[in-house]
Structure formats: structure tokens, C-alpha cells
Scaffold this active site. Sequence first.
Site, PDB file in Angstrom:
ATOM      1  N   HIS A  57     -12.145   1.386  -9.097  1.00 49.20           N
ATOM      2  CA  HIS A  57     -11.182   2.092  -8.230  1.00 49.20           C
ATOM      3  C   HIS A  57     -10.986   3.518  -8.741  1.00 49.20           C
ATOM      4  CE1 HIS A  57      -7.828   2.283  -5.387  1.00 49.20           C
ATOM      5  NE2 HIS A  57      -7.170   2.956  -6.334  1.00 49.20           N
ATOM      6  N   ASP A 116      -7.488  -9.871  -8.598  1.00 47.89           N
ATOM      7  CA  ASP A 116      -6.669 -11.031  -8.212  1.00 47.89           C
ATOM      8  C   ASP A 116      -6.338 -10.913  -6.726  1.00 47.89           C
ATOM      9  OD1 ASP A 116      -4.621  -9.216  -8.016  1.00 47.89           O
ATOM     10  OD2 ASP A 116      -3.637  -9.818  -9.881  1.00 47.89           O
ATOM     11  N   ASP A 132      -5.950  -3.972  -5.531  1.00 46.94           N
ATOM     12  CA  ASP A 132      -6.171  -3.125  -6.704  1.00 46.94           C
ATOM     13  C   ASP A 132      -5.239  -3.479  -7.849  1.00 46.94           C
ATOM     14  OD1 ASP A 132      -8.201  -1.708  -5.371  1.00 46.94           O
ATOM     15  OD2 ASP A 132      -6.707  -0.504  -4.351  1.00 46.94           O
TER      16      ASP A 132
END
Length: 178
Positions: free
Chosen positions: A99, A131, A135
Site C-alpha cells: 500500500h 485481514d 488496509d
Amino acid sequence: MIGVLVSGTGTNLQALLDAELPVTAIAANRSTAPALRRAGEIPAAAFELADYESRAARDIAMAAWLQAHDVKLVVLAGYMHVLTPAFLDRFPDAVVNVHPSLLPRFPGGHPVEDQLAAGVTESGATVHLVDEDVDSGPILAQERVPVLPGDTPESLHERIKAVEHRLLPKVVSELCAR
Ligand code: GRF
């Protein structure tokens, strides 16, 4: 043993391929993703939401296809859909994302624009475990990138991507060795 999920141009996929990491399958959420053209001999497929009854059904089909190609570690390299538990449960602690911000700051779909709008002087690249939230998940590696006067979203993103292309293969290589 690595499956790579893509949606866009695939420069991070290219960095993994250039690092000669064992990528055995490449999947996209749209058949027009330019990244798919980088696959060469590697099995590649598109799993479009419109072809399935639900997002979970699409994710189950994609996970099964990856597992059929011996995938043990999934790398999101510019993959723009959130993965459902139906997918994540099949790859526990084995889905990684990259990211273009210093997470937990600036999650979401427009992080580069958001950082410029907020007037930050420092940005960065983050590699983290995925998860069920956007992000989020434990951070595995992070590197800072300066924001320069006059930066546009394009110029800043290019500077961040240059770091991503080094950081992502390094972390993936370490995960493969664990
Ligand atoms: C990268 O900046 C990545 O961090 C973000 O999407 C971008 C993908 O670029 N999640 P590419 O498709 O790898 O060129």
C-alpha cells in the site's frame, strides 16, 4: 507457491517476477487488467464479480483455483477488491498487501491523493498481512518516501512505487523462507 492478485498495471507483479520468486498463478478481478499481460507462461485467470452470485462465491472460486495451482502465499499487488472471509479463511496468515502510504495513516482507495490533500511532507510504502478490514493487519515492512514541493499524484506515486518494487519482493522472499 505464490499466487499474485492484480487489478491494474502490474508493476509490482513485474518486480516479483524480476526477482525470480516462485509465482505459480496470477488472478485478476477483471479480464482487462493490463497486469495479466505480464503473466507469460504462468497460468493466469480473471474472476469477474458479474460471473458469480455473490462476492463470496467469486472469492471461493478464486481461492480454489489458486490452491489447484499449489499456491500457499497470496500477494495482493494492486488488487482493488476487498477479500471476503471466504477467501482469507483458506489462506490463514498468508495474504500480503502492498500500500502506498505509511499505514495506519491513509488507508483506502485514493491514498496518494489523500496524502497530498492533507499536506503531508512524508509518505511511504507499507507491506502488511491482510485481514478482513481495508488496509489493516500486521505491518511487515515500511519505508519512508519524501513528498517534494510541486508533487502531483503521479510523481509522488512513482516515487513510492520505486520503493514498493524493492520492498515487496524482499518481504515475499522472507515469507517464502519461513
Ligand atoms: C501500488 O501503488 C500498490 O501499493 C497499490 O496499488 C498500486 C499498484 O500498482 N495497492 P501496480 O499495478 O503494481 O503497478
